[in-house]
Motif scaffolding. Sequence first.
Motif, mmCIF file in Angstrom:
data_model
loop_
_atom_site.group_PDB
_atom_site.id
_atom_site.type_symbol
_atom_site.label_atom_id
_atom_site.label_comp_id
_atom_site.label_asym_id
_atom_site.label_seq_id
_atom_site.Cartn_x
_atom_site.Cartn_y
_atom_site.Cartn_z
ATOM 1 N N GLN A 127 0.843 -1.196 0.000
ATOM 2 C CA GLN A 127 0.000 0.000 0.000
ATOM 3 C C GLN A 127 0.878 1.245 0.000
ATOM 4 O O GLN A 127 1.364 1.666 1.052
ATOM 5 N N ASP A 160 0.187 4.111 0.015
ATOM 6 C CA ASP A 160 -0.335 5.163 0.884
ATOM 7 C C ASP A 160 0.378 5.181 2.231
ATOM 8 O O ASP A 160 0.316 6.157 2.961
ATOM 9 N N MET A 161 1.022 4.070 2.564
ATOM 10 C CA MET A 161 1.665 3.957 3.869
ATOM 11 C C MET A 161 3.046 4.588 3.917
ATOM 12 O O MET A 161 3.629 4.711 4.977
ATOM 13 N N SER A 173 6.119 7.443 2.303
ATOM 14 C CA SER A 173 6.535 8.591 1.533
ATOM 15 C C SER A 173 7.910 8.203 0.999
ATOM 16 O O SER A 173 8.687 7.579 1.709
ATOM 17 N N TYR A 186 6.750 12.467 -5.869
ATOM 18 C CA TYR A 186 5.307 12.554 -5.728
ATOM 19 C C TYR A 186 4.647 11.301 -6.283
ATOM 20 O O TYR A 186 5.147 10.691 -7.237
ATOM 21 N N GLU A 239 2.212 10.602 -8.066
ATOM 22 C CA GLU A 239 1.857 10.519 -9.488
ATOM 23 C C GLU A 239 3.082 10.230 -10.363
ATOM 24 O O GLU A 239 2.942 9.882 -11.533
ATOM 25 N N LEU A 244 9.826 6.473 3.991
ATOM 26 C CA LEU A 244 9.445 7.011 5.302
ATOM 27 C C LEU A 244 8.052 6.500 5.620
ATOM 28 O O LEU A 244 7.112 6.768 4.885
ATOM 29 N N TYR A 245 7.950 5.742 6.693
ATOM 30 C CA TYR A 245 6.685 5.104 7.028
ATOM 31 C C TYR A 245 5.837 5.938 7.974
ATOM 32 O O TYR A 245 6.366 6.598 8.876
ATOM 33 N N PHE A 246 4.552 5.856 7.780
ATOM 34 C CA PHE A 246 3.610 6.408 8.747
ATOM 35 C C PHE A 246 3.763 5.673 10.071
ATOM 36 O O PHE A 246 3.826 4.451 10.097
ATOM 37 N N MET A 247 3.835 6.404 11.129
ATOM 38 C CA MET A 247 3.904 5.774 12.440
ATOM 39 C C MET A 247 2.908 6.457 13.341
ATOM 40 O O MET A 247 2.995 7.652 13.573
ATOM 41 N N GLY A 248 1.969 5.678 13.846
ATOM 42 C CA GLY A 248 0.798 6.320 14.414
ATOM 43 C C GLY A 248 0.751 6.556 15.901
ATOM 44 O O GLY A 248 0.127 7.487 16.365
#
Lengths: 268, 70
Positions: free
Chosen positions: B30, B32-33, B35, B44, B46, B62-66
Amino acid sequence: MEFTEEQILRYSRHILLQDVGVEGQERISSGKVLVIGAGGLGAPVALYLAAAGVGTIGIIDGDVVDLSNLQRQIIHFTPDVDSPKVLSAKEKINLLNPDVKVITYQTLFTSENALEIIKDYDFIVDGTDNFPVKFLINDACVMAGKAFSHGGILRFDGQTFTHTPGNACYRCLFNAPPPPNAVPTCSQAGVLGAIAGMLGTIQAAETLKYLTGVGDLLTNRLLSFNAKTMNFRTVNIHRSEKCPVCGAHPTVTELVDYEQATCEIKRH
Amino acid sequence: MATITINGETKELAKSLTVAELLVKNDVSQPDMVSVQLNGEFVYKENYKTTEVKDGDEVDFLYFMGGGSF
Ligand SMILES: [Zn+2]
């Protein structure tokens, strides 16, 4: 600011530091810091800031203490289960350091109250557990020209950076929150309790550096670590022209409350 | 052959890949997870399919970390 003899003794290990000294301690003692979330990150942040003598600590959290929080949220003790987190935190801060003025907000941080709350603070610490609020903190701070520390933990990993006006923000890195369920939530993932302390104390140190002006902040740098390997890594990041909130043509011009299922495992 | 660096670790690739292909190869199902930064510049979303990662490039996921409270 005139320190009493007792205060000079209490803060002597700061005052002894050449970079801090009496002047630095004065800045800490007149500093106002908002800690958003009195959980895994907010707990060590609030305790270290209290010990350091930060003049005013604001704490915002709408939750009550749950037994499952105690594995990492070290500001809350066993008898605090079912008490509001902000009150439990305030009690410990007052016991640790009566010099600190604690302001509690027993509520959620939302687009409605965000700007009104942050306006009184010098520095904001993101100790929250969900992306909608992380984006809200970022947007509100960018719009209000406030500095903040971002923090996130997951399983054995932690990541943090510091934003000050003009430098990279959270949306420079990540345009928008991930779709719900794209990122594992705590209920699926878990976290090693001490990771919260590792990251929270970095955030507390950044806060004290910001207040005193000592050293180089984690601006334009994303610090990540993994506790399994104990590898720490810093990646240079920078402000993005295309950033939806701080870029050349911002598309986010007012605060948004994104929807996402909450992360907490509740016992009901 | 292309030698690239992903999150600080050296990796050998049989050939140059696009960012989109590299994400698949690294089990990032995914996008989306994450950058993606290529040599310190954001890529970017696209442009994932048209941006090539070549020999000597440095890539950072770079991962999302919540978490925090949780
Ligand atoms: Zn930005």
